[in-house]
Design an enzyme around this catalytic site. Structure first.
Site, mmCIF file in Angstrom:
data_model
loop_
_atom_site.group_PDB
_atom_site.id
_atom_site.type_symbol
_atom_site.label_atom_id
_atom_site.label_comp_id
_atom_site.label_asym_id
_atom_site.label_seq_id
_atom_site.Cartn_x
_atom_site.Cartn_y
_atom_site.Cartn_z
ATOM 1 N N VAL A 152 45.213 23.202 -46.756
ATOM 2 C CA VAL A 152 44.154 22.862 -45.695
ATOM 3 C C VAL A 152 44.575 23.472 -44.468
ATOM 4 O O VAL A 152 43.680 23.824 -43.600
ATOM 5 C CB VAL A 152 43.872 21.409 -45.684
ATOM 6 C CG1 VAL A 152 43.329 20.739 -44.478
ATOM 7 C CG2 VAL A 152 43.203 20.918 -47.004
ATOM 8 N N GLU A 153 45.700 23.270 -44.196
ATOM 9 C CA GLU A 153 46.348 23.496 -43.030
ATOM 10 C C GLU A 153 46.252 25.088 -42.615
ATOM 11 O O GLU A 153 45.667 25.356 -41.638
ATOM 12 C CB GLU A 153 47.729 23.000 -43.076
ATOM 13 C CG GLU A 153 48.003 21.764 -42.791
ATOM 14 C CD GLU A 153 47.475 21.133 -41.413
ATOM 15 O OE1 GLU A 153 47.308 21.854 -40.313
ATOM 16 O OE2 GLU A 153 47.243 19.883 -41.217
ATOM 17 N N THR A 154 46.831 26.216 -43.708
ATOM 18 C CA THR A 154 46.786 27.586 -43.303
ATOM 19 C C THR A 154 46.544 28.364 -44.546
ATOM 20 O O THR A 154 46.744 29.424 -44.345
ATOM 21 C CB THR A 154 48.192 27.710 -42.754
ATOM 22 O OG1 THR A 154 49.150 27.592 -43.931
ATOM 23 C CG2 THR A 154 48.709 26.819 -41.377
ATOM 24 N N TYR A 356 40.071 14.489 -43.373
ATOM 25 C CA TYR A 356 40.956 15.438 -43.721
ATOM 26 C C TYR A 356 41.758 14.891 -45.181
ATOM 27 O O TYR A 356 41.958 15.861 -46.065
ATOM 28 C CB TYR A 356 41.931 15.377 -42.623
ATOM 29 C CG TYR A 356 43.239 16.113 -42.706
ATOM 30 C CD1 TYR A 356 43.204 17.625 -42.417
ATOM 31 C CD2 TYR A 356 44.442 15.435 -43.180
ATOM 32 C CE1 TYR A 356 44.686 18.226 -42.630
ATOM 33 C CE2 TYR A 356 45.641 16.112 -43.352
ATOM 34 C CZ TYR A 356 45.612 17.566 -43.244
ATOM 35 O OH TYR A 356 46.521 18.275 -43.085
#
Length: 375
Positions: A152-154, A356
């Site tokens: 999800v982050e990168t 999230y």
């Protein structure tokens, strides 16, 4: 990324969820420099003088105070912070939304649970299976949660950001948009992140302008803010340094250590299905704590939230988690509800958003299912 608590949680239900997701969307590889002369700092690529923080008296006063409190070279701190550039793009990205809108879980989910991320996640898991298994054994955090976070982050390091970290931090510390309802608090937060970042760079003898990241100054594959890097990052590959850009093992261990620090409970589910008894339903009471686990199974049921099966044996606290699907009166559909546990709440400590957290959980599950089916 990790900031403050209940006031933000309440606000997040009213307007936009993913501010910190966007903020944590990137930082490109900043290898730690080993040249002892690197402390001179680089002037390459700086903007015209009027755009530098050297011209801002309040920034220079902050630099002097920081150097005194942290026992750093005052000239180095002044010169380094003075070379930081004001970034109008960062100010624009941090502006509060022009108008409120109804969040939509299905749309939000589609941004993160997609074929590209799932395929990249399978490759990441296969390439780092030993480190993921060791992190799960040592910290108690399931591999699929770690994989979900990094995806999800990168997208497993593909999109790590393009802003110089110090530029982003300085801009948000000294020019946080005044129209934001928490501008003063946010400004102080980013001043603290400058302090953490410059202290780290001084200790590592590293170029403070080599690090590139998100518009909020988040770093590396896991998008740690400087304070989180200093508190939770670990040398999981045992090479004597912490590398959140180039070492998947360090990233895996650091994410797991972060969750352990935020009271991840090994073996506990993140959430359970829930339905409602309309005769006893007290939705206002159930929603009042937002995503903070507050209710026992019995007190949950007393307010009309019906659990079944394994959930009835849950011994910890629960929260009613609401995921809106747009406005039902304007083409949207009914919200989705789940009973969130302490582990669901732990994921929201990475980013204060139930949307999230659910995206992390579902991406991890999809990657695990795809990996297992390919085995």
């Amino acid at each position: 990324m990790n900031l403050s608590l209940l006031s933000s949680l309440a606000a997040s239900r009213r307007w936009i969820a993913p501010l910190l997701i966007a903020a944590c969307a990137g930082m490109a590889g900043a290898a730690v420099a080993k040249d002892p002369k690197i402390r001179k700092t680089s002037n390459a690529g700086t903007a015209p003088q009027e755009q530098l923080y050297a011209s801002r008296p309040e920034a220079m006063r902050f630099a002097d105070d920081l150097a005194s409190r942290r026992d750093l070279d005052p000239q180095w701190v002044r010169e380094t912070l003075g070379q930081a550039r004001h970034l109008p793009t960062v100010v624009r990205l941090m502006q509060p939304p022009a108008k409120t809108f109804t969040k939509n879980w299905r749309v939000y989910r589609s941004r993160f649970i997609d074929p590209v991320r799932i395929a990249a996640g399978v490759r990441f898991w296969q390439d780092n299976q030993a480190a993921l298994a060791r992190a799960e054994a040592e910290y108690g955090v399931p591999a699929e949660i770690i994989v979900g976070i990094i995806g999800v982050e990168t997208i497993y390091g593909r999109v790590t950001g393009k802003f110089r970290v110090l530029d982003a931090l300085a801009t948000l510390a000294f020019d946080f948009p005044a129209s934001h309802p928490r501008a003063r608090e946010r400004s102080e937060f980013f001043k603290g992140e400058i302090e953490q970042f410059l202290t780290l760079q001084s200790r590592l003898n590293a170029d403070p302008f080599a690090a590139l990241g998100s518009y909020a100054g988040a770093m590396g594959m896991p998008q740690f803010m400087p304070s989180s890097r200093n508190k939770y990052a670990v040398d999981f590959d045992g090479d004597g340094k912490i590398d959140l850009w180039g070492s998947p093992a360090d990233v895996i261990g650091s994410v797991a250590n972060y969750f352990k620090a935020f009271n991840w409970q090994p073996g506990m589910p993140t959430h359970y299905p829930v339905r409602f008894d309309t005769a006893t339903l007290d939705m206002d009471a159930l929603m009042a704590p937002d995503i903070l686990p507050t209710f026992s199974v019995a007190s949950f049921a007393a307010r009309g939230a019906v659990l079944e099966g394994q959930a009835l044996q849950h011994t910890g606290r629960l929260a009613l988690v609401e995921l809106l699907n747009g406005d039902p009166n304007n083409g949207g559909s009914a919200p989705i509800y789940v009973a969130g546990t302490e582990n669901f709440y732990a994921i929201t400590r990475y980013n204060w958003s139930s949307y999230y957290a659910m995206a992390v959980i579902e991406l991890g599950r999809e990657v695990a299912a795809r990996k297992n089916s390919a085995s």
